[in-house]
Design an enzyme around this catalytic site. Structure first.
Site, PDB file in Angstrom:
ATOM      1  N   GLY A   9      16.399  55.851  75.835  1.00  0.00           N
ATOM      2  CA  GLY A   9      16.731  57.259  75.969  1.00  0.00           C
ATOM      3  C   GLY A   9      18.043  57.545  75.261  1.00  0.00           C
ATOM      4  O   GLY A   9      19.115  57.234  75.790  1.00  0.00           O
ATOM      5  N   GLY A  11      19.441  60.287  74.891  1.00  0.00           N
ATOM      6  CA  GLY A  11      19.798  61.646  75.300  1.00  0.00           C
ATOM      7  C   GLY A  11      21.279  61.671  75.646  1.00  0.00           C
ATOM      8  O   GLY A  11      22.073  60.907  75.068  1.00  0.00           O
ATOM      9  N   SER A  12      21.646  62.525  76.600  1.00  0.00           N
ATOM     10  CA  SER A  12      23.071  62.738  76.884  1.00  0.00           C
ATOM     11  C   SER A  12      23.739  61.479  77.446  1.00  0.00           C
ATOM     12  O   SER A  12      24.660  60.930  76.836  1.00  0.00           O
ATOM     13  CB  SER A  12      23.231  63.896  77.865  1.00  0.00           C
ATOM     14  OG  SER A  12      22.565  65.027  77.377  1.00  0.00           O
ATOM     15  N   LEU A  13      23.274  61.021  78.613  1.00  0.00           N
ATOM     16  CA  LEU A  13      23.962  59.882  79.236  1.00  0.00           C
ATOM     17  C   LEU A  13      23.710  58.582  78.485  1.00  0.00           C
ATOM     18  O   LEU A  13      24.607  57.757  78.331  1.00  0.00           O
ATOM     19  CB  LEU A  13      23.521  59.716  80.697  1.00  0.00           C
ATOM     20  CG  LEU A  13      24.212  60.560  81.757  1.00  0.00           C
ATOM     21  CD1 LEU A  13      23.989  59.959  83.137  1.00  0.00           C
ATOM     22  CD2 LEU A  13      25.695  60.749  81.512  1.00  0.00           C
ATOM     23  N   ARG A  37      10.698  59.225  65.807  1.00  0.00           N
ATOM     24  CA  ARG A  37      12.081  59.342  66.305  1.00  0.00           C
ATOM     25  C   ARG A  37      12.957  58.269  65.662  1.00  0.00           C
ATOM     26  O   ARG A  37      14.110  58.521  65.307  1.00  0.00           O
ATOM     27  CB  ARG A  37      12.119  59.161  67.835  1.00  0.00           C
ATOM     28  CG  ARG A  37      11.488  60.272  68.615  1.00  0.00           C
ATOM     29  CD  ARG A  37      12.355  61.493  68.724  1.00  0.00           C
ATOM     30  NE  ARG A  37      13.534  61.319  69.556  1.00  0.00           N
ATOM     31  CZ  ARG A  37      14.590  62.127  69.526  1.00  0.00           C
ATOM     32  NH1 ARG A  37      14.601  63.166  68.717  1.00  0.00           N
ATOM     33  NH2 ARG A  37      15.640  61.905  70.298  1.00  0.00           N
ATOM     34  N   ALA A 131      27.790  64.884  80.310  1.00  0.00           N
ATOM     35  CA  ALA A 131      27.630  64.810  78.858  1.00  0.00           C
ATOM     36  C   ALA A 131      26.481  65.725  78.472  1.00  0.00           C
ATOM     37  O   ALA A 131      25.568  65.958  79.270  1.00  0.00           O
ATOM     38  CB  ALA A 131      27.305  63.378  78.433  1.00  0.00           C
ATOM     39  N   ARG A 133      24.008  67.044  74.846  1.00  0.00           N
ATOM     40  CA  ARG A 133      23.695  66.866  73.431  1.00  0.00           C
ATOM     41  C   ARG A 133      23.975  68.158  72.693  1.00  0.00           C
ATOM     42  O   ARG A 133      23.473  69.208  73.086  1.00  0.00           O
ATOM     43  CB  ARG A 133      22.196  66.571  73.292  1.00  0.00           C
ATOM     44  CG  ARG A 133      21.917  65.141  73.021  1.00  0.00           C
ATOM     45  CD  ARG A 133      20.447  64.907  72.874  1.00  0.00           C
ATOM     46  NE  ARG A 133      19.693  65.313  74.063  1.00  0.00           N
ATOM     47  CZ  ARG A 133      18.375  65.294  74.124  1.00  0.00           C
ATOM     48  NH1 ARG A 133      17.670  64.926  73.095  1.00  0.00           N
ATOM     49  NH2 ARG A 133      17.753  65.657  75.234  1.00  0.00           N
ATOM     50  N   LYS A 184      24.349  62.684  97.294  1.00  0.00           N
ATOM     51  CA  LYS A 184      24.304  63.526  96.088  1.00  0.00           C
ATOM     52  C   LYS A 184      23.024  64.354  96.112  1.00  0.00           C
ATOM     53  O   LYS A 184      23.030  65.535  95.751  1.00  0.00           O
ATOM     54  CB  LYS A 184      24.367  62.639  94.836  1.00  0.00           C
ATOM     55  CG  LYS A 184      24.279  63.394  93.528  1.00  0.00           C
ATOM     56  CD  LYS A 184      25.392  63.003  92.565  1.00  0.00           C
ATOM     57  CE  LYS A 184      25.516  63.928  91.376  1.00  0.00           C
ATOM     58  NZ  LYS A 184      24.425  63.823  90.429  1.00  0.00           N
ATOM     59  N   GLU A 264      14.163  68.290  87.640  1.00  0.00           N
ATOM     60  CA  GLU A 264      13.910  67.059  88.406  1.00  0.00           C
ATOM     61  C   GLU A 264      13.624  67.394  89.882  1.00  0.00           C
ATOM     62  O   GLU A 264      13.822  66.568  90.764  1.00  0.00           O
ATOM     63  CB  GLU A 264      15.101  66.110  88.255  1.00  0.00           C
ATOM     64  CG  GLU A 264      15.246  65.610  86.821  1.00  0.00           C
ATOM     65  CD  GLU A 264      16.412  64.644  86.604  1.00  0.00           C
ATOM     66  OE1 GLU A 264      16.193  63.515  86.168  1.00  0.00           O
ATOM     67  OE2 GLU A 264      17.550  65.050  86.876  1.00  0.00           O
TER      68      GLU A 264
HETATM   69  P1  NAD Z   1      18.347  63.738  78.456  1.00  0.00           P
HETATM   70  O1  NAD Z   1      17.125  64.578  78.536  1.00  0.00           O
HETATM   71  O2  NAD Z   1      19.525  64.232  77.683  1.00  0.00           O
HETATM   72  O3  NAD Z   1      17.961  62.324  77.826  1.00  0.00           O
HETATM   73  C1  NAD Z   1      16.814  61.616  78.177  1.00  0.00           C
HETATM   74  C2  NAD Z   1      16.286  60.959  76.917  1.00  0.00           C
HETATM   75  O4  NAD Z   1      15.263  60.037  77.272  1.00  0.00           O
HETATM   76  C3  NAD Z   1      15.659  61.968  75.930  1.00  0.00           C
HETATM   77  O5  NAD Z   1      16.233  61.755  74.664  1.00  0.00           O
HETATM   78  C4  NAD Z   1      14.181  61.574  75.934  1.00  0.00           C
HETATM   79  O6  NAD Z   1      13.554  61.776  74.681  1.00  0.00           O
HETATM   80  C5  NAD Z   1      14.295  60.090  76.253  1.00  0.00           C
HETATM   81  N1  NAD Z   1      13.047  59.468  76.724  1.00  0.00           N
HETATM   82  C6  NAD Z   1      12.222  59.862  77.720  1.00  0.00           C
HETATM   83  N2  NAD Z   1      11.171  59.016  77.821  1.00  0.00           N
HETATM   84  C7  NAD Z   1      11.329  58.078  76.864  1.00  0.00           C
HETATM   85  C8  NAD Z   1      10.580  56.936  76.450  1.00  0.00           C
HETATM   86  N3  NAD Z   1       9.444  56.591  77.045  1.00  0.00           N
HETATM   87  N4  NAD Z   1      11.054  56.189  75.435  1.00  0.00           N
HETATM   88  C9  NAD Z   1      12.198  56.505  74.800  1.00  0.00           C
HETATM   89  N5  NAD Z   1      12.966  57.576  75.145  1.00  0.00           N
HETATM   90  C10 NAD Z   1      12.533  58.338  76.164  1.00  0.00           C
HETATM   91  O7  NAD Z   1      18.757  63.384  79.949  1.00  0.00           O
HETATM   92  P2  NAD Z   1      20.213  63.095  80.546  1.00  0.00           P
HETATM   93  O8  NAD Z   1      20.944  64.374  80.720  1.00  0.00           O
HETATM   94  O9  NAD Z   1      20.872  61.986  79.791  1.00  0.00           O
HETATM   95  O10 NAD Z   1      19.833  62.604  82.014  1.00  0.00           O
HETATM   96  C11 NAD Z   1      19.331  61.313  82.312  1.00  0.00           C
HETATM   97  C12 NAD Z   1      19.444  61.135  83.830  1.00  0.00           C
HETATM   98  O11 NAD Z   1      20.837  61.128  84.168  1.00  0.00           O
HETATM   99  C13 NAD Z   1      18.807  62.290  84.618  1.00  0.00           C
HETATM  100  O12 NAD Z   1      18.196  61.822  85.779  1.00  0.00           O
HETATM  101  C14 NAD Z   1      20.018  63.177  84.960  1.00  0.00           C
HETATM  102  O13 NAD Z   1      19.833  63.944  86.148  1.00  0.00           O
HETATM  103  C15 NAD Z   1      21.093  62.124  85.157  1.00  0.00           C
HETATM  104  N6  NAD Z   1      22.455  62.636  84.973  1.00  0.00           N
HETATM  105  C16 NAD Z   1      22.787  63.305  83.808  1.00  0.00           C
HETATM  106  C17 NAD Z   1      24.097  63.755  83.651  1.00  0.00           C
HETATM  107  C18 NAD Z   1      24.517  64.461  82.377  1.00  0.00           C
HETATM  108  O14 NAD Z   1      25.672  64.926  82.303  1.00  0.00           O
HETATM  109  N7  NAD Z   1      23.695  64.599  81.367  1.00  0.00           N
HETATM  110  C19 NAD Z   1      25.056  63.541  84.670  1.00  0.00           C
HETATM  111  C20 NAD Z   1      24.682  62.849  85.818  1.00  0.00           C
HETATM  112  C21 NAD Z   1      23.373  62.407  85.972  1.00  0.00           C
HETATM  113  O1  KPL Z   2      25.581  67.635  90.639  1.00  0.00           O
HETATM  114  C1  KPL Z   2      25.576  68.834  90.498  1.00  0.00           C
HETATM  115  C2  KPL Z   2      24.557  69.415  89.587  1.00  0.00           C
HETATM  116  O2  KPL Z   2      24.723  70.504  89.075  1.00  0.00           O
HETATM  117  O3  KPL Z   2      23.544  68.713  89.392  1.00  0.00           O
HETATM  118  C3  KPL Z   2      26.539  69.686  91.283  1.00  0.00           C
HETATM  119  C4  KPL Z   2      27.679  70.145  90.425  1.00  0.00           C
HETATM  120  C5  KPL Z   2      27.121  68.843  92.416  1.00  0.00           C
HETATM  121  C6  KPL Z   2      25.871  70.849  91.924  1.00  0.00           C
HETATM  122  O4  KPL Z   2      24.871  70.418  92.788  1.00  0.00           O
END
Ligand code: NAD
Ligand code: KPL
Length: 305
Positions: A9, A11-13, A37, A131, A133, A184, A264
């Protein structure tokens, strides 16, 4: 055992972790969805991390899920609903005793992953880092936070844990990771759906505190029935504290809805309602909230499962 961090993945994280680990000289390999990709990534030449005013590109090697070689350590950085299907695809490549770090928010996806990979060690993570994108292959580090990692079935700290501090990833090994994830989840259930329904920033819920408090009462009872009494302590106060502290922010669910992305929901409010039903606990407030949210998502032609 190989010390490579496979990261599924970009993506962002996933990108945030990949760039920081690569910057610290750790072996990192991205696992991308398909050849298309992979070709797009290779044409770009790497992942770019933007931190404050610094922009740096990292030429991290990548492959598809069907690529060569066993996987000993995997950071699963996709959304909760993609987690189990992703692991099902990767299962033939997982080495005996592979370790999977599961970054998914909410609960339920971790058990789905464990079912697909019964011989792997599943390490759960709860992250408050932020984070997003800006475009493909470019991530902005938007909010300092923290990561807790833990394994409900094995308290032993993994031998690679020091990689995280060396990479500047703030993290702690947690012996009560389920309590953290439940807490959470409860915060997310009390805040996120209402921000979608009232079309507001988190601070907008200050105008709906009696409704928030009612949800907190049900959520606290649920946490206690689920054996998570510690996660229930002072929940309502903590929810109000988060609403005030993040008043100007849009919740993650609000942002998903606004961007036309799947939420989610199933692993947040859906999980809470399902666990309550398993314990025979009536949660009319949470059920009503779920129904209103499902109706709202359906009206926008977004998936509601
Ligand atoms: P995102 O959508 O930015 O990234 C997910 C990536 O996974 C995408 O690029 C998607 O194409 C890829 N993906 C999905 N299935 C795939 C596969 N089979 N093979 C290859 N790649 C695949 O998601 P995110 O924001 O990084 O979030 C990931 C998790 O982290 C989520 O559960 C989110 O709730 C949690 N989270 C995110 C943040 C944040 O700031 N972004 C903060 C805390 C928690
Ligand atoms: O985690 C959060 C979210 O937006 O997913 C906060 C900021 C705690 C709000 O539920």
């Amino acid at each position: 055992m190989s010390s490579t961090w496979h990261i599924l993945g970009a993506g962002s994280l996933g990108s945030l972790w990949a760039c920081r680990l690569a910057r610290a000289g750790k072996a990192v390999r991205l696992v991308l969805r398909d050849e298309q990709r992979l070709a797009a990534y290779e044409a770009e030449g790497g992942l770019t991390l933007i931190e404050q005013h610094q922009t740096t590109q990292f030429a991290i090697p990548a492959q598809t899920c069907e690529g060569e070689g066993p996987i000993h350590r995997l950071l699963l950085a996709c959304k909760a609903y993609d987690a189990a299907p992703a692991i099902a695809r990767l299962a033939p490549r997982l080495a005996e005793g592979a370790e999977l770090v599961l970054l998914q928010n909410g609960l339920g996806s971790q058990d789905e992953v464990a079912e697909q990979a019964p011989h792997a060690r599943c390490i759960f993570a709860s992250s408050t880092e932020g984070a997003f994108r800006e475009r493909d292959w470019q991530v902005r580090f938007a909010g300092q936070g923290f990561n807790w990692l833990g394994d409900p079935g094995n308290p032993g700290v993994p031998e690679w844990f020091g990689d995280l501090s060396e990479a500047g990833i703030p993290a702690e090994w947690s012996l009560d990771i389920l309590t953290r994830l439940w807490r959470k989840l409860a915060l997310n259930c009390a805040i996120n759906p209402l921000t979608v329904l009232y079309d507001c920033q988190n601070g907008g819920l200050l105008g709906h505190l009696p409704e928030v408090d009612e949800l907190c009462v049900e959520l606290s009872t649920l946490l206690r029935s689920a054996g998570q009494a510690q996660a229930a302590e002072n929940l309502a106060e903590d929810v109000q504290r988060v609403i005030v502290a993040t008043a100007a922010n849009y919740s993650s669910m609000y942002q998903d809805v606004r961007a036309g992305r799947r939420t989610e929901l199933h692993y947040l409010l859906g999980h809470a309602c399902n666990v309550a039903a398993r314990h025979g606990q009536a949660t009319p407030g949470l059920e009503h909230l779920r129904q209103r949210l499902v109706d709202n998502l359906q009206a926008r032609n977004l998936p509601s499962d």
